[in-house]
Design a protein around this motif. Sequence first.
Motif, PDB file in Angstrom:
ATOM      1  N   LEU A  11       0.827  -1.207   0.000  1.00  0.00           N
ATOM      2  CA  LEU A  11       0.000   0.000   0.000  1.00  0.00           C
ATOM      3  C   LEU A  11       0.868   1.266   0.000  1.00  0.00           C
ATOM      4  CD1 LEU A  11      -2.920  -0.901   2.445  1.00  0.00           C
ATOM      5  CD2 LEU A  11      -3.029  -0.603  -0.048  1.00  0.00           C
ATOM      6  N   ALA A  12       1.989   1.199   0.734  1.00  0.00           N
ATOM      7  CA  ALA A  12       2.900   2.350   0.758  1.00  0.00           C
ATOM      8  C   ALA A  12       3.455   2.622  -0.639  1.00  0.00           C
ATOM      9  CB  ALA A  12       4.031   2.114   1.750  1.00  0.00           C
ATOM     10  N   ALA A  13       3.844   1.547  -1.332  1.00  0.00           N
ATOM     11  CA  ALA A  13       4.380   1.703  -2.683  1.00  0.00           C
ATOM     12  C   ALA A  13       3.319   2.262  -3.638  1.00  0.00           C
ATOM     13  CB  ALA A  13       4.919   0.384  -3.190  1.00  0.00           C
ATOM     14  N   VAL A  14       2.107   1.736  -3.534  1.00  0.00           N
ATOM     15  CA  VAL A  14       1.020   2.222  -4.391  1.00  0.00           C
ATOM     16  C   VAL A  14       0.758   3.701  -4.122  1.00  0.00           C
ATOM     17  CG1 VAL A  14      -1.453   2.042  -4.860  1.00  0.00           C
ATOM     18  CG2 VAL A  14      -0.048  -0.033  -4.660  1.00  0.00           C
ATOM     19  N   THR A  15       0.785   4.075  -2.844  1.00  0.00           N
ATOM     20  CA  THR A  15       0.552   5.479  -2.487  1.00  0.00           C
ATOM     21  C   THR A  15       1.598   6.386  -3.133  1.00  0.00           C
ATOM     22  OG1 THR A  15      -0.436   4.854  -0.370  1.00  0.00           O
ATOM     23  CG2 THR A  15       0.386   7.114  -0.580  1.00  0.00           C
ATOM     24  N   ILE A  16       2.842   5.977  -3.052  1.00  0.00           N
ATOM     25  CA  ILE A  16       3.915   6.797  -3.635  1.00  0.00           C
ATOM     26  C   ILE A  16       3.732   6.924  -5.144  1.00  0.00           C
ATOM     27  CG2 ILE A  16       6.388   6.897  -4.088  1.00  0.00           C
ATOM     28  CD1 ILE A  16       6.813   5.600  -1.337  1.00  0.00           C
ATOM     29  N   VAL A  17       3.415   5.786  -5.801  1.00  0.00           N
ATOM     30  CA  VAL A  17       3.241   5.816  -7.260  1.00  0.00           C
ATOM     31  C   VAL A  17       2.083   6.734  -7.648  1.00  0.00           C
ATOM     32  CG1 VAL A  17       2.582   4.446  -9.275  1.00  0.00           C
ATOM     33  CG2 VAL A  17       4.269   3.552  -7.650  1.00  0.00           C
ATOM     34  N   VAL A  18       0.953   6.574  -6.955  1.00  0.00           N
ATOM     35  CA  VAL A  18      -0.211   7.409  -7.277  1.00  0.00           C
ATOM     36  C   VAL A  18       0.114   8.887  -7.037  1.00  0.00           C
ATOM     37  CG1 VAL A  18      -2.593   7.973  -6.636  1.00  0.00           C
ATOM     38  CG2 VAL A  18      -1.875   5.585  -6.864  1.00  0.00           C
ATOM     39  N   THR A  19       0.789   9.164  -5.925  1.00  0.00           N
ATOM     40  CA  THR A  19       1.147  10.560  -5.627  1.00  0.00           C
ATOM     41  C   THR A  19       2.057  11.142  -6.702  1.00  0.00           C
ATOM     42  OG1 THR A  19       0.938  10.187  -3.253  1.00  0.00           O
ATOM     43  CG2 THR A  19       2.263  12.069  -3.956  1.00  0.00           C
ATOM     44  N   VAL A  20       3.037  10.362  -7.110  1.00  0.00           N
ATOM     45  CA  VAL A  20       3.957  10.838  -8.157  1.00  0.00           C
ATOM     46  C   VAL A  20       3.205  11.103  -9.454  1.00  0.00           C
ATOM     47  CG1 VAL A  20       5.898  10.195  -9.623  1.00  0.00           C
ATOM     48  CG2 VAL A  20       6.005   9.805  -7.154  1.00  0.00           C
ATOM     49  N   VAL A  21       2.315  10.170  -9.816  1.00  0.00           N
ATOM     50  CA  VAL A  21       1.540  10.356 -11.050  1.00  0.00           C
ATOM     51  C   VAL A  21       0.693  11.626 -10.975  1.00  0.00           C
ATOM     52  CG1 VAL A  21      -0.335   9.416 -12.453  1.00  0.00           C
ATOM     53  CG2 VAL A  21       1.521   7.924 -11.674  1.00  0.00           C
ATOM     54  N   LEU A  22       0.035  11.815  -9.835  1.00  0.00           N
ATOM     55  CA  LEU A  22      -0.803  13.012  -9.674  1.00  0.00           C
ATOM     56  C   LEU A  22       0.024  14.297  -9.750  1.00  0.00           C
ATOM     57  CD1 LEU A  22      -3.224  11.850  -6.830  1.00  0.00           C
ATOM     58  CD2 LEU A  22      -3.779  12.209  -9.242  1.00  0.00           C
ATOM     59  N   VAL A  23       1.200  14.268  -9.140  1.00  0.00           N
ATOM     60  CA  VAL A  23       2.068  15.457  -9.172  1.00  0.00           C
ATOM     61  C   VAL A  23       2.547  15.735 -10.592  1.00  0.00           C
ATOM     62  CG1 VAL A  23       4.287  16.389  -8.425  1.00  0.00           C
ATOM     63  CG2 VAL A  23       2.753  15.314  -6.766  1.00  0.00           C
ATOM     64  N   VAL A  24       2.916  14.670 -11.313  1.00  0.00           N
ATOM     65  CA  VAL A  24       3.364  14.844 -12.698  1.00  0.00           C
ATOM     66  C   VAL A  24       2.237  15.435 -13.539  1.00  0.00           C
ATOM     67  CG1 VAL A  24       4.083  13.636 -14.795  1.00  0.00           C
ATOM     68  CG2 VAL A  24       5.145  13.070 -12.593  1.00  0.00           C
ATOM     69  N   LEU A  25       1.049  14.908 -13.388  1.00  0.00           N
ATOM     70  CA  LEU A  25      -0.095  15.436 -14.137  1.00  0.00           C
ATOM     71  C   LEU A  25      -0.369  16.893 -13.762  1.00  0.00           C
ATOM     72  CD1 LEU A  25      -2.554  12.392 -14.006  1.00  0.00           C
ATOM     73  CD2 LEU A  25      -1.234  13.184 -15.976  1.00  0.00           C
ATOM     74  N   LEU A  26      -0.271  17.192 -12.463  1.00  0.00           N
ATOM     75  CA  LEU A  26      -0.518  18.553 -12.004  1.00  0.00           C
ATOM     76  C   LEU A  26       0.474  19.545 -12.613  1.00  0.00           C
ATOM     77  CD1 LEU A  26      -1.982  20.548 -10.054  1.00  0.00           C
ATOM     78  CD2 LEU A  26      -0.235  19.955  -8.356  1.00  0.00           C
ATOM     79  N   THR A  27       1.715  19.153 -12.717  1.00  0.00           N
ATOM     80  CA  THR A  27       2.759  20.076 -13.170  1.00  0.00           C
ATOM     81  C   THR A  27       2.908  20.109 -14.689  1.00  0.00           C
ATOM     82  OG1 THR A  27       4.414  18.328 -12.866  1.00  0.00           O
ATOM     83  CG2 THR A  27       4.071  19.875 -11.042  1.00  0.00           C
ATOM     84  N   THR A  28       2.182  19.229 -15.381  1.00  0.00           N
ATOM     85  CA  THR A  28       2.335  19.200 -16.845  1.00  0.00           C
ATOM     86  C   THR A  28       1.027  19.481 -17.558  1.00  0.00           C
ATOM     87  OG1 THR A  28       2.067  16.778 -16.774  1.00  0.00           O
ATOM     88  CG2 THR A  28       4.331  17.638 -16.792  1.00  0.00           C
ATOM     89  N   VAL A  29       0.104  18.532 -17.523  1.00  0.00           N
ATOM     90  CA  VAL A  29      -1.093  18.664 -18.360  1.00  0.00           C
ATOM     91  C   VAL A  29      -2.303  19.213 -17.621  1.00  0.00           C
ATOM     92  CG1 VAL A  29      -0.347  16.813 -19.888  1.00  0.00           C
ATOM     93  CG2 VAL A  29      -1.783  16.267 -17.898  1.00  0.00           C
ATOM     94  N   ALA A  30      -2.267  19.236 -16.278  1.00  0.00           N
ATOM     95  CA  ALA A  30      -3.468  19.672 -15.547  1.00  0.00           C
ATOM     96  C   ALA A  30      -3.117  20.635 -14.421  1.00  0.00           C
ATOM     97  CB  ALA A  30      -4.218  18.457 -14.999  1.00  0.00           C
TER      98      ALA A  30
END
Length: 469
Positions: free
Chosen positions: A41-60
Motif C-alpha cells: 500500500l505504501a508503494a502504491v501510495t507513492i506511485v499514485v502521488t507521483v503520477v498526480l504530481v506529474v499530471l498537475l505540473t504538466t497537463v493539468a
Amino acid sequence: MYSPPDTDERPAARPRDRVAAAVGNASLLGIGYLLLGRRLLAAVTIVVTVVLVVLLTTVAPFRWFEVLILAWWAFVVAHGWYLARENAAKVGKQRMIALSVTAVVFAAVGLLRFDAVRIDGVIADARAQGSCATATEALDSRWLGHRVADAPLVTGEEATREACRRLRAANGKLARALSGKPGATAAAFGEFASVRREMPGHEAMAAVVLGGFLRHLPTPDACTTAKIDDWLSAHASAGPAPAQSAATVARTAPAAYLGCGDRLMTAKDWTTARTWYQRIVDRYPTDPRVAKAKEGITKATQALELAKVRELLDGPTGIEPDYCDSPAPYSAAAPYGAGTNRALFYGNDGYSGRFPAEWRASDAAQAVLVVCLGDDEDGTPVQTCPYENKMVPEFPIEVTFHKVAVPLKAYELRTGKLVVDTKVEIGGASCPRKLHYRSYVADLGPPSDTGVEPSDADVRAAFAPIIRK
C-alpha cells in the motif's frame, strides 16, 4: 508427565497507533502504511502521488486538479486511520516518525507556496511598471519545487514570459523600423495586438516598449520618420499608448514630411514628394512649415507638368508630336502676351529654320508657345503670268502664283490651350523670268498653280503676328 505446548497460542499482535498511521499518510509518501507494515500500500501510495504530481505540473495545472489531490490526501489519511483500528494503542516512536516526515513535507510545500506567491507579487509589480527585465528575472528564479507546490499559480505566470518574448520581438522590429525599414512598424504593432488579445494585463509592458521606440523619433532619415509617422497617424489609436503616439506624431511629422519631400524633389521623384508636402497642408494647416510645403507642391506639380510636356514633344521637329493632338499645360511657363513669345516649332520645318534666334526656344522650360505647322498649301493668288508651252509653243501656259499657306496651331504652354488656329500666308516673288519645275514623264510644261518664292523677310513678316504681340 510431559505435555506438548498449546498450538493455539499465537504471538501478540503488534500495537498500532491510529494517529501515527493517519499523520504518516498525510505526507502522501505512504509513511503511515509503512508503520502498519503495509509495504505494498505504501508503494502504491507513492506511485499514485507521483503520477498526480506529474499530471498537475504538466497537463493539468488547475485548481480543480489540486482539489482532486486533496481528496486523495484525505482518502489515504482516513484509510490509514481505519487500518490501525485493530489493537490500537499509542506508540510514541511511530508518532515521532510520522510527525517528523509529515512536518518536513508540509513545511517544504508551505514555504514553496509562500515563495511562489512572493515571486508572483514581484512579477505583478513588474507588469504594472512595464519591466520585462524584472519579470523575466523573477520567472527565472523559480524551479520545479515551486511548480509542484503551486502549479496553477506558477503556470499562470508563464503568460508573462510569453508576453515578454513577443514584446522583445516587437522591440526588435521597431529597431529595424528606425534603421530604415519603416514597414516593420506594422509587424511590431501586430505583436502588440497579439499580446493584448491573448495575454491581457501586459499593457504597461507594451507601452514601455513603444515609448522607447517613440523617444527615438525623429530618425536621421526624414523619409524613414515620415513613413513611420504616417503609419502611426493611421493605426496608433489601436496600439498600447495612443496618446503618446499621437503626441510624437504631432511633434515630428511636419518636419519629417517636409524634409522627405525636399529629398525626393532632389531625387526627381516629384509625385511622391508632392504627396508628402500635401500631408502637411492637409493635416497640419496651422504649422509654420505650410508655406514651404505649398511652395514644394507648386514646384513638384510644375516638374511633373514639364516632364509630361517633354514626353508629348519627344521626337524630331520635322513631324508633329503627340502634343499637337493632346496638349498639356506647364504652369511655370510665361503667359502668351505682349512682346516676343518664344516658341517650339514642330511639323513643317521648311520655314522655322529661317526664324530669328530670339523666336526659338531650346526647351519647353523656356518656351511660351508650342507651334504645330502643317504642309504647304496654295494660298491667295498673287499674279498670273504666261510661260512657254514646249508641247505647243503657239499656246503659252498661264501660271498663277499663290502665297504659300501654312496651317498653324499655336498652344499656350502655360495653359495647354489653343490660342491661334489659322493659316499663315507667306508672300514672296512671283513670275520669275525662268520658272523651274519638275516633270516625271514628259515635259508637259509648268503647273498652272504654284507658290511664290518667299524671302527670309517674307517668312518672318508672315509669322511675326503670331510670335510678337
